[in-house]
Design a protein around this motif. Structure first.
Motif, PDB file in Angstrom:
ATOM      1  N   ALA A   1       0.828  -1.212   0.000  1.00 46.82           N
ATOM      2  CA  ALA A   1       0.000   0.000   0.000  1.00 46.82           C
ATOM      3  C   ALA A   1       0.864   1.264   0.000  1.00 46.82           C
ATOM      4  O   ALA A   1       0.429   2.310  -0.489  1.00 46.82           O
ATOM      5  N   ILE A   2       2.077   1.160   0.514  1.00 42.47           N
ATOM      6  CA  ILE A   2       2.966   2.334   0.549  1.00 42.47           C
ATOM      7  C   ILE A   2       3.940   2.332  -0.628  1.00 42.47           C
ATOM      8  O   ILE A   2       4.148   3.367  -1.260  1.00 42.47           O
ATOM      9  N   THR A   3       4.541   1.176  -0.942  1.00 42.36           N
ATOM     10  CA  THR A   3       5.569   1.159  -1.991  1.00 42.36           C
ATOM     11  C   THR A   3       5.000   1.379  -3.392  1.00 42.36           C
ATOM     12  O   THR A   3       5.677   1.962  -4.236  1.00 42.36           O
ATOM     13  N   TYR A   4       3.771   0.922  -3.629  1.00 39.17           N
ATOM     14  CA  TYR A   4       3.177   1.119  -4.953  1.00 39.17           C
ATOM     15  C   TYR A   4       3.067   2.609  -5.281  1.00 39.17           C
ATOM     16  O   TYR A   4       3.546   3.052  -6.331  1.00 39.17           O
ATOM     17  N   PRO A   5       2.448   3.421  -4.395  1.00 33.61           N
ATOM     18  CA  PRO A   5       2.398   4.859  -4.698  1.00 33.61           C
ATOM     19  C   PRO A   5       3.776   5.521  -4.688  1.00 33.61           C
ATOM     20  O   PRO A   5       4.017   6.432  -5.488  1.00 33.61           O
ATOM     21  N   VAL A   6       4.675   5.073  -3.813  1.00 36.68           N
ATOM     22  CA  VAL A   6       6.019   5.657  -3.797  1.00 36.68           C
ATOM     23  C   VAL A   6       6.674   5.461  -5.160  1.00 36.68           C
ATOM     24  O   VAL A   6       7.260   6.393  -5.722  1.00 36.68           O
ATOM     25  N   TYR A   7       6.538   4.266  -5.702  1.00 31.30           N
ATOM     26  CA  TYR A   7       7.147   3.996  -7.002  1.00 31.30           C
ATOM     27  C   TYR A   7       6.480   4.791  -8.116  1.00 31.30           C
ATOM     28  O   TYR A   7       7.152   5.467  -8.891  1.00 31.30           O
ATOM     29  N   HIS A   8       5.141   4.693  -8.196  1.00 32.43           N
ATOM     30  CA  HIS A   8       4.432   5.291  -9.332  1.00 32.43           C
ATOM     31  C   HIS A   8       4.246   6.805  -9.220  1.00 32.43           C
ATOM     32  O   HIS A   8       4.149   7.482 -10.256  1.00 32.43           O
ATOM     33  N   LEU A   9       4.181   7.324  -8.009  1.00 29.32           N
ATOM     34  CA  LEU A   9       3.931   8.760  -7.857  1.00 29.32           C
ATOM     35  C   LEU A   9       5.182   9.563  -7.511  1.00 29.32           C
ATOM     36  O   LEU A   9       5.169  10.796  -7.631  1.00 29.32           O
TER      37      LEU A   9
END
Length: 192
Positions: free
Chosen positions: A56-64
């Motif tokens: 839930a945290i790494t996905y947005p960190v990577y994409h955003l």
């Protein structure tokens, strides 16, 4: 995996793509914490929590953050930092709320930080091209599959502890043989 439904992602990640038996990630806690069902359940719950929050945290960190800044090469370092912070939170909460389980898990609880299954799932979500919801489903399935493998192995090891095993096979040898047989059994799900 782009067109798969959430249910098929869950089933595949629990059974056919089991992180222990198909991807061979997370074998250190699998072999180390699986001596009793209570510690296996505790470790499973901690891994489910850490893996799900990690995604839930790494996905947005990577994409955003990383992709717009063209810093994709920093994904491993940034993911490890997120995992380490989450494990610290889990450790603090468990120490305050479940002292017995905290003591039983011992060194294996902080080692979730370096559990290759946790980092592996975060990286697989990116390389498999899953969207956010699919990534969460994949992560929950992988974590449940990890817990299932850990719990089955712990149950078998508890039974082996009260059985007569030849001296030469006691301990690690019978554990590794049992782990291999379980891996073969899970290969039976490959046709699903």
């Amino acid at each position: 995996m782009g067109e798969l439904s959430i249910v098929s992602i869950l089933i595949a990640s629990i059974l056919t793509q089991n992180v222990i038996f198909a991807r061979f990630l997370g074998t250190c806690p699998y072999l180390g914490v699986s001596k009793s069902l209570s510690t296996a359940f505790g470790m499973s719950a901690a891994v489910v929590f850490v893996m799900t929050l990690c995604t839930a945290i790494t996905y947005p960190v990577y994409h955003l953050l990383l992709v717009p800044l063209q810093m994709e090469y920093m994904q491993t370092i940034s993911f490890i930092l997120v995992i380490a912070a989450l494990v610290q939170v889990v450790e603090i909460v468990m120490k305050k709320t479940a002292r017995g389980l905290y003591n039983a898990l011992g060194i294996f609880l902080p080692l979730i930080t370096t559990n290759c299954a946790v980092l592996g799932v975060a990286l697989l979500n990116i390389t498999e091209g899953l969207d956010f919801v699919q990534s969460l489903a994949f992560t929950v399935g992988i974590a449940v599959g990890f817990g299932l493998a850990l719990s089955i192995f712990a149950g078998i090891r508890e039974q082996l502890a009260v059985r007569h095993i030849p001296k030469v096979m006691q301990g690690a040898p019978i554990g590794l043989i049992t782990a291999g047989i379980l891996a073969l059994a899970f290969m039976g799900f490959a046709g699903l």
